[in-house]
Write a protein that holds these residues in place. Structure first.
Motif, PDB file in Angstrom:
ATOM      1  N   ARG A  42       0.907  -1.297  -0.083  1.00  0.00           N
ATOM      2  CA  ARG A  42      -0.124  -0.230  -0.412  1.00  0.00           C
ATOM      3  C   ARG A  42       0.826   1.472  -0.228  1.00  0.00           C
ATOM      4  N   ASP A  43       2.568   1.018   0.272  1.00  0.00           N
ATOM      5  CA  ASP A  43       3.261   2.432   0.121  1.00  0.00           C
ATOM      6  C   ASP A  43       3.264   2.841  -0.991  1.00  0.00           C
ATOM      7  N   ALA A  44       2.251   4.533  -1.457  1.00  0.00           N
ATOM      8  CA  ALA A  44       3.036   5.217  -2.247  1.00  0.00           C
ATOM      9  C   ALA A  44       3.931   5.524  -3.881  1.00  0.00           C
ATOM     10  N   GLN A  45       5.697   5.478  -2.465  1.00  0.00           N
ATOM     11  CA  GLN A  45       6.546   5.541  -3.525  1.00  0.00           C
ATOM     12  C   GLN A  45       6.734   3.479  -3.915  1.00  0.00           C
ATOM     13  N   VAL A  46       6.890   3.037  -2.936  1.00  0.00           N
ATOM     14  CA  VAL A  46       7.323   2.033  -3.269  1.00  0.00           C
ATOM     15  C   VAL A  46       6.170   1.283  -4.684  1.00  0.00           C
ATOM     16  N   ASN A  47       5.171   1.046  -4.498  1.00  0.00           N
ATOM     17  CA  ASN A  47       4.012   1.293  -6.035  1.00  0.00           C
ATOM     18  C   ASN A  47       4.337   2.506  -7.245  1.00  0.00           C
ATOM     19  N   ALA A  48       4.854   3.293  -6.867  1.00  0.00           N
ATOM     20  CA  ALA A  48       5.231   4.127  -7.717  1.00  0.00           C
ATOM     21  C   ALA A  48       6.216   3.263  -8.806  1.00  0.00           C
ATOM     22  N   VAL A  49       7.510   3.220  -7.938  1.00  0.00           N
ATOM     23  CA  VAL A  49       8.993   2.376  -8.143  1.00  0.00           C
ATOM     24  C   VAL A  49       8.472   1.225  -9.067  1.00  0.00           C
ATOM     25  N   ILE A  50       7.939   0.757  -8.744  1.00  0.00           N
ATOM     26  CA  ILE A  50       7.743  -1.084  -9.196  1.00  0.00           C
ATOM     27  C   ILE A  50       7.086  -0.341 -10.574  1.00  0.00           C
ATOM     28  N   LEU A  78      11.600  -7.087  -2.461  1.00  0.00           N
ATOM     29  CA  LEU A  78      11.433  -6.044  -3.977  1.00  0.00           C
ATOM     30  C   LEU A  78      11.275  -6.622  -4.671  1.00  0.00           C
ATOM     31  N   GLN A  79      12.103  -8.094  -4.773  1.00  0.00           N
ATOM     32  CA  GLN A  79      12.163  -8.727  -5.857  1.00  0.00           C
ATOM     33  C   GLN A  79      10.542  -9.727  -6.186  1.00  0.00           C
ATOM     34  N   THR A  80       9.960 -10.185  -5.477  1.00  0.00           N
ATOM     35  CA  THR A  80       8.980 -10.891  -5.474  1.00  0.00           C
ATOM     36  C   THR A  80       7.909 -10.179  -5.708  1.00  0.00           C
ATOM     37  N   ALA A  81       7.927  -8.866  -5.891  1.00  0.00           N
ATOM     38  CA  ALA A  81       6.457  -7.753  -5.639  1.00  0.00           C
ATOM     39  C   ALA A  81       6.925  -7.798  -7.341  1.00  0.00           C
ATOM     40  N   LEU A  82       8.338  -6.887  -7.736  1.00  0.00           N
ATOM     41  CA  LEU A  82       8.698  -7.072  -9.131  1.00  0.00           C
ATOM     42  C   LEU A  82       8.238  -8.041 -10.136  1.00  0.00           C
ATOM     43  N   ARG A  83       8.430  -9.374  -9.125  1.00  0.00           N
ATOM     44  CA  ARG A  83       7.554 -10.881 -10.099  1.00  0.00           C
ATOM     45  C   ARG A  83       6.334 -10.554 -10.502  1.00  0.00           C
ATOM     46  N   ASP A 320       2.350  13.555 -20.307  1.00  0.00           N
ATOM     47  CA  ASP A 320       3.090  11.667 -20.221  1.00  0.00           C
ATOM     48  C   ASP A 320       1.850  10.849 -18.951  1.00  0.00           C
ATOM     49  N   PRO A 321       1.516   9.967 -19.074  1.00  0.00           N
ATOM     50  CA  PRO A 321       0.759   9.711 -17.950  1.00  0.00           C
ATOM     51  C   PRO A 321       1.622   9.239 -17.381  1.00  0.00           C
ATOM     52  N   MET A 322       3.415   9.084 -17.321  1.00  0.00           N
ATOM     53  CA  MET A 322       3.989   8.489 -16.862  1.00  0.00           C
ATOM     54  C   MET A 322       4.937   8.752 -15.269  1.00  0.00           C
ATOM     55  N   ALA A 323       4.163  10.096 -15.950  1.00  0.00           N
ATOM     56  CA  ALA A 323       4.869  11.796 -15.507  1.00  0.00           C
ATOM     57  C   ALA A 323       4.749  11.727 -14.076  1.00  0.00           C
ATOM     58  N   GLN A 324       3.284  11.902 -13.518  1.00  0.00           N
ATOM     59  CA  GLN A 324       3.054  11.393 -11.830  1.00  0.00           C
ATOM     60  C   GLN A 324       3.956  10.337 -11.119  1.00  0.00           C
ATOM     61  N   THR A 325       3.640   9.445 -12.208  1.00  0.00           N
ATOM     62  CA  THR A 325       4.575   7.927 -11.806  1.00  0.00           C
ATOM     63  C   THR A 325       5.826   8.146 -11.659  1.00  0.00           C
ATOM     64  N   ALA A 326       6.476   8.467 -12.306  1.00  0.00           N
ATOM     65  CA  ALA A 326       8.866   8.666 -12.070  1.00  0.00           C
ATOM     66  C   ALA A 326       8.445   9.429 -10.945  1.00  0.00           C
ATOM     67  N   ALA A 327       7.822  10.737 -10.751  1.00  0.00           N
ATOM     68  CA  ALA A 327       8.144  12.300 -10.322  1.00  0.00           C
ATOM     69  C   ALA A 327       7.552  11.348  -8.101  1.00  0.00           C
ATOM     70  N   ARG A 328       6.202  10.370  -8.735  1.00  0.00           N
ATOM     71  CA  ARG A 328       6.273  10.277  -7.043  1.00  0.00           C
ATOM     72  C   ARG A 328       7.027   9.265  -6.474  1.00  0.00           C
ATOM     73  N   ALA A 329       7.877   8.402  -7.369  1.00  0.00           N
ATOM     74  CA  ALA A 329       8.817   7.007  -6.823  1.00  0.00           C
ATOM     75  C   ALA A 329      10.086   7.992  -6.273  1.00  0.00           C
ATOM     76  N   SER A 330      10.455   8.863  -6.595  1.00  0.00           N
ATOM     77  CA  SER A 330      11.449   9.620  -6.823  1.00  0.00           C
ATOM     78  C   SER A 330      12.509  10.805  -7.532  1.00  0.00           C
ATOM     79  N   ARG A 331      13.155  11.327  -6.642  1.00  0.00           N
ATOM     80  CA  ARG A 331      13.524  12.775  -7.231  1.00  0.00           C
ATOM     81  C   ARG A 331      14.760  12.086  -8.664  1.00  0.00           C
TER      82      ARG A 331
END
Length: 345
Positions: A42-50, A78-83, A320-331
């Motif tokens: 449920r973590d927004a940043q983790v989910n954005a990274v994935i 993290l590996q499991t979440a990516l899988r 781009d639809p992914m712009a917010q995802t990239a910004a939420r994931a990391s600087r």
């Protein structure tokens, strides 16, 4: 170190390999907290990274700034979440970083001990902001080289800080100070087209020090390490089929560090001076929150014999639809390169 051996999906030897390096800023204020956040789902940043990594679909992924634990529980989670997201990055290499490793000494000259700046690499706890290599293909762990224990003073030509002619902060501190603030690795990956060496690192920021320029000097030598390594001074080094990547924390044009260090690396004829671009040109981080704006601090530099099919910085345009995802994931923004190994065209 850990190697998980699981069968991967077939990939033809002639197919390009996608290599991604990314400072994901997956760090938390204490041990176990990142593991909790990954497992929660449920973590927004983790989910954005994935979501970002699912979009990029790397074959080999080097992550910086991911909290490390001795049992590899965080890396496995993290590996499991990516899988589950469709990324079978089933092979893992994750030696312990220098971050948070206590020294028992005053390492920054402020007269105090036991603080984050007094560890081998800045860290509130052991493993804060470590590194992680994930791959679809087997990692040849027995041949991997981890230089994280190399003492700074043992790097040929090391320039260590001095004040009034004396070692700063002390001779005792310099006698135990490792070069790597996080780590320097040389890791062979057995791809369908043959072995590829991944040279990975994360250098200290060249700021947050005093007139002695402790961090600036260390950052420059962490970058210069790769010249020394590729020269074979530290032992056997690959002459071809390698890719150097990670976060150098230094912009070649506009940073407070010793910019000549990163310029020299970009000028090394053994490397392709790849300059991937995104919506902000070659910039790889948005430090607007600290008044620095967009800067280029991360790099992906293939050896000169590798054929680069395409490359980029995953910095989507604002619409781009992914712009917010990239910004939420990391600087920071991920860099990717699609490469062809020699002899697999």
């Amino acid at each position: 170190m850990l190697l998980l051996t699981v069968m991967t999906a077939a990939k033809a030897s002639s197919d390009p390999l996608r290599i991604v390096t990314y400072n994901a800023e997956l760090t938390r204020d204490g041990p176990g907290l990142l593991l909790r956040d990954i497992r929660s789902g449920r973590d927004a940043q983790v989910n954005a990274v994935i979501a970002l990594l699912k979009h990029l679909r790397p074959d080999i992924l080097a992550l910086q700034n991911v909290d490390h634990d001795a049992g590899f529980a965080t890396a496995r989670a993290l590996q499991t979440a990516l899988r589950k997201a469709g990324l079978p990055l089933v092979h893992l290499f994750a030696p312990a970083p220098n971050t948070g490793v206590p020294t028992g000494l005053d390492m920054n000259g402020d007269g105090r001990r036991g603080r984050a700046d007094d560890a081998q690499g800045f860290g509130l706890f052991r493993g804060e902001g470590g590194m992680l290599l994930l791959s679809r293909f087997p990692v040849q762990t027995a041949r991997a080289q981890d230089f994280s224990g190399l003492l700074w003073r043992d790097l040929p030509g090391a320039r260590m800080p001095r004040v009034d002619g004396a070692p700063f902060p002390s001779a005792q501190a310099q006698a135990v100070q490792r070069l790597s603030s996080v780590g320097h690795w040389a890791v062979p990956v057995q791809t369908p087209g043959g072995p590829l060496w991944v040279l990975a690192f994360h250098a200290t920021p060249p700021v947050f020090d005093g007139p002695e320029d402790r961090n600036g000097l260390r950052n420059a030598d962490e970058i210069r390490f790769w010249h020394v390594y590729l020269d074979g001074v530290l032992g056997p080094a690959p002459a071809h089929r390698f890719i150097l990547l990670g976060d150098a924390n230094l912009d070649p044009a506009r940073s407070e560090g010793r910019r000549a260090a990163i310029r020299a690396l970009l000028d090394d004829p053994r490397l392709r001076a790849l300059a991937p671009e995104g919506a902000q040109g070659t910039a790889t981080v948005d430090w607007s929150d600290i008044g620095l704006g967009a800067m280029r601090v991360s790099y992906v530099l293939p050896s000169a014999d590798l054929r680069v099919i395409d490359s980029g910085v995953f910095w989507p345009a604002p619409d781009d639809p992914m712009a917010q995802t990239a910004a939420r994931a990391s600087r920071h923004r991920a860099l990717w390169a699609d490469i062809q190994l020699p002899g697999t065209n």
